[in-house]
Write an enzyme that holds these catalytic residues in place. Structure first.
Site, PDB file in Angstrom:
ATOM      1  N   ASN A  13     -12.367  -9.925   3.838  1.00 36.93           N
ATOM      2  CA  ASN A  13     -12.345  -8.568   3.292  1.00 36.93           C
ATOM      3  C   ASN A  13     -13.164  -8.620   1.998  1.00 36.93           C
ATOM      4  O   ASN A  13     -12.760  -9.274   1.043  1.00 36.93           O
ATOM      5  CB  ASN A  13     -10.901  -8.193   2.992  1.00 36.93           C
ATOM      6  CG  ASN A  13     -10.544  -6.748   3.217  1.00 36.93           C
ATOM      7  OD1 ASN A  13      -9.411  -6.372   2.993  1.00 36.93           O
ATOM      8  ND2 ASN A  13     -11.462  -5.915   3.659  1.00 36.93           N
ATOM      9  N   CYS A  74      -5.298  -1.353  -2.020  1.00 33.49           N
ATOM     10  CA  CYS A  74      -5.960  -2.359  -1.176  1.00 33.49           C
ATOM     11  C   CYS A  74      -5.417  -3.723  -1.578  1.00 33.49           C
ATOM     12  O   CYS A  74      -5.645  -4.174  -2.702  1.00 33.49           O
ATOM     13  CB  CYS A  74      -7.470  -2.298  -1.375  1.00 33.49           C
ATOM     14  SG  CYS A  74      -8.378  -3.565  -0.459  1.00 33.49           S
ATOM     15  N   GLY A  75      -4.676  -4.374  -0.677  1.00 34.33           N
ATOM     16  CA  GLY A  75      -4.024  -5.633  -1.013  1.00 34.33           C
ATOM     17  C   GLY A  75      -4.986  -6.777  -1.260  1.00 34.33           C
ATOM     18  O   GLY A  75      -4.889  -7.489  -2.271  1.00 34.33           O
ATOM     19  N   ASN A  76      -5.945  -6.973  -0.352  1.00 34.64           N
ATOM     20  CA  ASN A  76      -6.916  -8.043  -0.566  1.00 34.64           C
ATOM     21  C   ASN A  76      -7.827  -7.728  -1.740  1.00 34.64           C
ATOM     22  O   ASN A  76      -8.263  -8.624  -2.466  1.00 34.64           O
ATOM     23  CB  ASN A  76      -7.733  -8.289   0.704  1.00 34.64           C
ATOM     24  CG  ASN A  76      -6.931  -8.996   1.775  1.00 34.64           C
ATOM     25  OD1 ASN A  76      -6.102  -9.861   1.472  1.00 34.64           O
ATOM     26  ND2 ASN A  76      -7.159  -8.647   3.027  1.00 34.64           N
ATOM     27  N   ARG A 190      -9.152   3.071   7.745  1.00 38.29           N
ATOM     28  CA  ARG A 190      -9.683   4.366   7.327  1.00 38.29           C
ATOM     29  C   ARG A 190     -10.482   4.149   6.035  1.00 38.29           C
ATOM     30  O   ARG A 190     -10.210   3.234   5.253  1.00 38.29           O
ATOM     31  CB  ARG A 190      -8.563   5.377   7.090  1.00 38.29           C
ATOM     32  CG  ARG A 190      -7.698   5.046   5.892  1.00 38.29           C
ATOM     33  CD  ARG A 190      -6.746   6.172   5.528  1.00 38.29           C
ATOM     34  NE  ARG A 190      -6.075   5.871   4.266  1.00 38.29           N
ATOM     35  CZ  ARG A 190      -5.275   6.706   3.636  1.00 38.29           C
ATOM     36  NH1 ARG A 190      -5.024   7.893   4.149  1.00 38.29           N
ATOM     37  NH2 ARG A 190      -4.710   6.368   2.496  1.00 38.29           N
ATOM     38  N   CYS A 199      -6.992  -7.027   6.290  1.00 38.62           N
ATOM     39  CA  CYS A 199      -6.463  -5.882   5.541  1.00 38.62           C
ATOM     40  C   CYS A 199      -5.130  -6.312   4.950  1.00 38.62           C
ATOM     41  O   CYS A 199      -4.175  -6.568   5.689  1.00 38.62           O
ATOM     42  CB  CYS A 199      -6.290  -4.667   6.449  1.00 38.62           C
ATOM     43  SG  CYS A 199      -5.543  -3.253   5.614  1.00 38.62           S
ATOM     44  N   THR A 201      -2.795  -4.734   2.878  1.00 42.23           N
ATOM     45  CA  THR A 201      -1.646  -3.844   3.074  1.00 42.23           C
ATOM     46  C   THR A 201      -1.293  -3.761   4.558  1.00 42.23           C
ATOM     47  O   THR A 201      -0.136  -3.535   4.920  1.00 42.23           O
ATOM     48  CB  THR A 201      -1.924  -2.435   2.518  1.00 42.23           C
ATOM     49  OG1 THR A 201      -3.135  -1.921   3.106  1.00 42.23           O
ATOM     50  CG2 THR A 201      -2.032  -2.450   1.006  1.00 42.23           C
TER      51      THR A 201
END
Length: 260
Positions: A13, A74-76, A190, A199, A201
């Protein structure tokens, strides 16, 4: 104007990061962000982040999707901006920073290549036929499948993301296959409007949805994504997920300057 940037990736990511503590960039708009994230005509990335000052936290994370619009959590990206903050000398090995979904705590190894990011608590998971819907800082749809490696994630994910239920606000679509000792996850995001290599999250949402089949307690879930391996740790009491951590690599790819 020349602006310095860094490119980071977390399990594939990838993100463009800009130190914006002095606020050099003015008139940031969706067209500019989309241009910078374009893989042919710009730097290229799944998103763009500004690291900005905040009086109550070590820094604030301002995130844009690659389509140019302001994104949800955005977690990453959060893990990558922690590594970026360490590289800049803003933090050492622990931090409390602010993101769009609220405060986050994170810790990073001394080498700066492994980040454990605390995510928000979650207490609501709803069903959509044989799938699950929940919000882990961003909204996610989770569906368990078989033979995920051969699934047409782009078209299947795009169809769900744009159906009558979700097309107004959009949703991230995750497909998961239980491999026994780990979960294999692929995600249509999205804002990127495509499958991404990981991803954060999304894998957090998947781990929670799948944990409903387990006994309550402390649960550690290894995750395989197209870009590598991640791990989700949390406490589950049968209805609520707390002490949630997204763990994985965050590495600088390159740095440079771009002219506006």
């Amino acid at each position: 104007m020349n602006i310095k940037f860094s490119k980071y990736q977390g399990a594939g990511n990838d993100f463009v990061l800009i130190d914006h503590r002095v606020g050099e960039l003015k008139n940031i708009d969706s067209k500019l962000v989309a241009q910078l994230c374009d893989r042919r005509f710009g730097i290229g990335g799944d998103g763009l982040m500004f690291l900005t000052k905040h009086k109550d936290y070590d820094f604030e994370m301002v995130y844009y999707n690659s389509d140019g619009n302001v994104g949800s959590m955005c977690g990453n990206g959060g893990r990558c901006i922690v590594a970026f903050a360490k590289h800049l000398g803003v933090i050492e090995n622990e931090t409390n920073f602010l993101a769009v979904d609220g405060p986050h705590y994170a810790k990073i190894t001394a080498e700066g290549n492994w980040v454990e990011l605390q995510m928000i608590d979650v207490d609501t998971i709803t069903a959509d036929e044989n799938a699950f819907v929940l919000n882990t800082g961003s909204p996610h749809y989770v569906k368990q499948v078989t033979d995920l490696a051969s699934l047409d994630v782009f078209n299947k994910g795009k169809e769900i993301r744009n159906n009558d239920t979700y097309k107004t606000n959009g949703i991230n679509v995750n497909f998961v296959e239980d491999k026994g000792d780990h979960l294999f996850v692929r995600t249509f995001e999205r804002g990127v409007e495509d499958e991404t290599y990981a991803c954060g999250t999304g894998v957090t949402a998947v781990a929670m949805a799948m944990a409903q089949q387990k006994q309550p307690g402390h649960i550690e879930t290894p995750i395989e994504v197209l870009g590598g391996k991640l791990q989700i740790n949390f406490d589950y009491d049968g209805s609520k997920f707390t002490n949630v951590f997204l763990c994985g690599p965050a590495e600088k790819v390159f740095e440079g300057e771009v002219n506006f």
